[in-house]
Design an enzyme around this catalytic site. Sequence first.
Site, mmCIF file in Angstrom:
data_model
loop_
_atom_site.group_PDB
_atom_site.id
_atom_site.type_symbol
_atom_site.label_atom_id
_atom_site.label_comp_id
_atom_site.label_asym_id
_atom_site.label_seq_id
_atom_site.Cartn_x
_atom_site.Cartn_y
_atom_site.Cartn_z
ATOM 1 N N CYS A 311 0.771 -1.246 0.000
ATOM 2 C CA CYS A 311 0.000 0.000 0.000
ATOM 3 C C CYS A 311 0.804 1.300 0.000
ATOM 4 C CB CYS A 311 -1.048 0.001 1.101
ATOM 5 S SG CYS A 311 -0.426 -0.382 2.730
ATOM 6 N N ARG A 341 10.603 -9.712 -1.060
ATOM 7 C CA ARG A 341 11.232 -9.584 0.257
ATOM 8 C C ARG A 341 12.421 -10.517 0.320
ATOM 9 N NH1 ARG A 341 6.339 -9.204 4.719
ATOM 10 N NH2 ARG A 341 5.331 -7.423 3.744
ATOM 11 N N GLU A 343 13.960 -12.909 2.215
ATOM 12 C CA GLU A 343 13.607 -13.717 3.388
ATOM 13 C C GLU A 343 14.802 -14.516 3.912
ATOM 14 O OE1 GLU A 343 10.843 -13.667 5.095
ATOM 15 O OE2 GLU A 343 9.284 -12.888 3.785
ATOM 16 N N ARG A 352 6.706 -19.235 1.675
ATOM 17 C CA ARG A 352 7.589 -18.173 2.170
ATOM 18 C C ARG A 352 8.691 -17.989 1.152
ATOM 19 N NH1 ARG A 352 8.194 -15.466 6.688
ATOM 20 N NH2 ARG A 352 6.820 -16.856 7.814
ATOM 21 N N GLU A 360 -3.840 -6.537 -2.477
ATOM 22 C CA GLU A 360 -3.847 -5.618 -1.340
ATOM 23 C C GLU A 360 -5.147 -4.825 -1.359
ATOM 24 O OE1 GLU A 360 -1.557 -5.518 0.973
ATOM 25 O OE2 GLU A 360 -1.672 -3.558 1.951
ATOM 26 N N ASP A 421 -4.270 -11.362 12.140
ATOM 27 C CA ASP A 421 -3.629 -12.357 11.285
ATOM 28 C C ASP A 421 -4.589 -13.520 11.070
ATOM 29 O OD1 ASP A 421 -1.250 -11.074 10.909
ATOM 30 O OD2 ASP A 421 -0.065 -12.366 12.235
ATOM 31 N N GLU A 434 0.365 -18.043 8.511
ATOM 32 C CA GLU A 434 -0.354 -16.778 8.273
ATOM 33 C C GLU A 434 -0.560 -16.643 6.772
ATOM 34 O OE1 GLU A 434 1.605 -13.046 9.455
ATOM 35 O OE2 GLU A 434 0.480 -12.065 7.856
ATOM 36 N N ASN A 437 -3.819 -10.992 6.255
ATOM 37 C CA ASN A 437 -4.092 -10.214 7.455
ATOM 38 C C ASN A 437 -5.027 -9.044 7.152
ATOM 39 O OD1 ASN A 437 -2.554 -8.209 6.259
ATOM 40 N ND2 ASN A 437 -0.699 -8.777 7.357
ATOM 41 N N CYS A 463 -5.642 -1.776 5.821
ATOM 42 C CA CYS A 463 -5.293 -2.530 4.628
ATOM 43 C C CYS A 463 -5.307 -4.011 4.953
ATOM 44 C CB CYS A 463 -3.936 -2.110 4.064
ATOM 45 S SG CYS A 463 -2.534 -2.451 5.136
ATOM 46 N N ARG A 470 0.201 -18.069 -0.316
ATOM 47 C CA ARG A 470 -0.177 -18.566 1.017
ATOM 48 C C ARG A 470 -1.572 -19.198 0.983
ATOM 49 N NH1 ARG A 470 2.945 -15.670 5.446
ATOM 50 N NH2 ARG A 470 5.032 -15.688 4.517
HETATM 51 P P1 ATP Z 1 5.407 -13.622 8.167
HETATM 52 O O1 ATP Z 1 5.338 -13.346 9.643
HETATM 53 O O2 ATP Z 1 4.827 -14.922 7.754
HETATM 54 O O3 ATP Z 1 6.747 -13.324 7.591
HETATM 55 P P2 ATP Z 1 4.601 -10.993 7.657
HETATM 56 O O4 ATP Z 1 4.073 -10.564 8.975
HETATM 57 O O5 ATP Z 1 5.967 -10.612 7.269
HETATM 58 O O6 ATP Z 1 4.425 -12.565 7.504
HETATM 59 P P3 ATP Z 1 2.976 -9.124 6.363
HETATM 60 O O7 ATP Z 1 4.048 -8.122 6.318
HETATM 61 O O8 ATP Z 1 1.877 -8.955 7.318
HETATM 62 O O9 ATP Z 1 3.588 -10.569 6.540
HETATM 63 O O10 ATP Z 1 2.433 -9.319 4.866
HETATM 64 C C1 ATP Z 1 1.069 -9.488 4.564
HETATM 65 C C2 ATP Z 1 0.823 -10.753 3.793
HETATM 66 O O11 ATP Z 1 1.742 -10.864 2.707
HETATM 67 C C3 ATP Z 1 0.994 -12.043 4.573
HETATM 68 O O12 ATP Z 1 -0.154 -12.353 5.295
HETATM 69 C C4 ATP Z 1 1.242 -13.034 3.469
HETATM 70 O O13 ATP Z 1 0.025 -13.428 2.872
HETATM 71 C C5 ATP Z 1 2.026 -12.226 2.453
HETATM 72 N N1 ATP Z 1 3.468 -12.470 2.577
HETATM 73 C C6 ATP Z 1 4.354 -11.794 3.334
HETATM 74 N N2 ATP Z 1 5.603 -12.269 3.191
HETATM 75 C C7 ATP Z 1 5.508 -13.286 2.310
HETATM 76 C C8 ATP Z 1 6.452 -14.183 1.728
HETATM 77 N N3 ATP Z 1 7.744 -14.105 2.048
HETATM 78 N N4 ATP Z 1 6.022 -15.111 0.851
HETATM 79 C C9 ATP Z 1 4.715 -15.177 0.519
HETATM 80 N N5 ATP Z 1 3.770 -14.367 1.022
HETATM 81 C C10 ATP Z 1 4.149 -13.421 1.906
HETATM 82 ZN ZN ZN Z 2 -0.865 -2.496 3.500
HETATM 83 MG MG MG Z 3 7.780 -11.590 7.203
#
Ligand code: ATP
Ligand code: ZN
Ligand code: MG
Length: 504
Positions: A311, A341, A343, A352, A360, A421, A434, A437, A463, A470
């Site tokens: 967003c 990201r 990771e 992940r 979004e 979440d 997760e 959210n 948002c 996921r």
């Molecule tokens: P996590 O704790 O699992 O790393 P996050 O708290 O980093 O998640 P948010 O920043 O809340 O995730 O991102 C919102 C959404 O984006 C998540 O609910 C998920 O659906 C998606 N998302 C985030 N990171 C990833 C990823 N590395 N791979 C796939 N989907 C992702």
């Molecule tokens: Zn957002």
């Molecule tokens: Mg994360």
Amino acid sequence: MLLRFGLNAEIVFNKDIAPEAANAVGAVVLEANELLFRRGVPAEVSENEVGRITDWSVSGNTLSIKIESGPYTRAHDAFLRFKKAVTPVMGKHRLGVRGIEVRNFSISMKGEIPKSAIPKLPMISDVTIEEDGIVLHLSLSLADLEKKLPDRLVKLVEEKIEAEAYGGKAEHWELLYESPKRPLHYDKNPSDELLKIGWAKHGASRGQWIFGPQAVELIRALETIAVEEIIKPLGYKEMIFPKLVPWDVWKQSGHAKGVYPEIYYVCAPKSRDPAYWEDVSDYYKVTGDVPVEMIRDRIEGPIGGMCYAQCPPFWPFVKGETLSNGCLPIKVFDRSGTSHRYESGGIHGIERVDEFHRIEVLWFGTIEQTVRTADLLHEAYTRIFDEVLELEWRCAKVTPWFMAQEGLVGVSDTSSVGTRDYEAILPYNGDWLEFQNVSVNGNKYPKGFNVKIQSGEECWSGCSGIGLERWTAAFLAQKGFDRSKWPESVLKLVGEPEDVFEFL
Ligand code: ATP
Ligand code: ZN
Ligand code: MG
């Protein structure tokens, strides 16, 4: 925390300061200490807590000033007030300011301050550790004083102490809803199966997948359910948000405070002149290796990064605007591209990854509208997960790090600020994943991007990030690949899987 600030500065004039001018300075100093520095300070605050010029002298064309303060009219504020007062007085003696030099600036902080809470920054030239606290010695310019850099440093140290106290528990977690148990249809890791049956393969980059036609049918079916059954019926309109995010946007969204370890950085070339790049391509042609070091020399520093949260790059669309009552709450969504990201070692299966696809959903309006919109969305999600996708899932209220950090937690009327979440059970390992959210972000974004609403009330936003990988991972982990176990709602959106590729 007990705070003391000390400053030595020199104001250099265009010519020598004559005795009459020096007398005039004396008068300004007296008035500053008695009146100017007391302005805005509660009457009960004792003298030594307020900024005070404790010493001054004149030599040639230079006026040297020493200021000490507690937390009120801090030394830097006091100096700026004094400078503003003394300049016109000196003007009457035909003296103009030619330069200002901050010689010393120190902040003394009393209290229990762990070493890890002391920032390592170029403007901190030295740190003295004392029995009951620390002293930071700073090298600052006038511009730094004007930017209130000492205040920001104090706040940073306080935040670091707080973060330490908050400890490893990055999130507060509270169960809100748990769905009925579902019959177990599958107990394997679906990512392994996707690979085995050739529906998906690892991409060439880390944490990246190439999804084949059969997998995409399912991913798109789930996306269709999200869009057609939840998002559109609730009145959200589709937009296209940018996917390259410059620093300015992350400064305003707050992400610039901490997103660095997970960003995919983006750099532009220093020149697009082919001649500038000729030796790079020549090197590659001859060696077959891409010369990364040579490229590093020819690109600018990163201008920002690839989409991280979806967003923030929306907000420039409404930045600086006031929205009419009639159009609120604004309800939009974006599904126009990938999120990225880093990771690191955390990558796992399709769920992940470093490159993912997410819808979004974004809304804003009055506090009441924003909270209500989040609740309606939550109701729609609940119906879909329970009745349409028939998932085993739960929902928990969590407080993400940035809210904890910004002190929003526990403030009286912000109890509705926070994140829900949505987690699905993965039968193959018993973990909860997760998969999306819903966040009510309070005034964070409207404030950061200066967005107002007609009524003059506080503007809040929310948002919701629907992670398609996921959703797919959760769905397949629970339902498996035997389509007779899939709910009708999904079956009717996918055809019979067809093998488009035949490998010999
Ligand atoms: P996590 O704790 O699992 O790393 P996050 O708290 O980093 O998640 P948010 O920043 O809340 O995730 O991102 C919102 C959404 O984006 C998540 O609910 C998920 O659906 C998606 N998302 C985030 N990171 C990833 C990823 N590395 N791979 C796939 N989907 C992702
Ligand atoms: Zn957002
Ligand atoms: Mg994360």
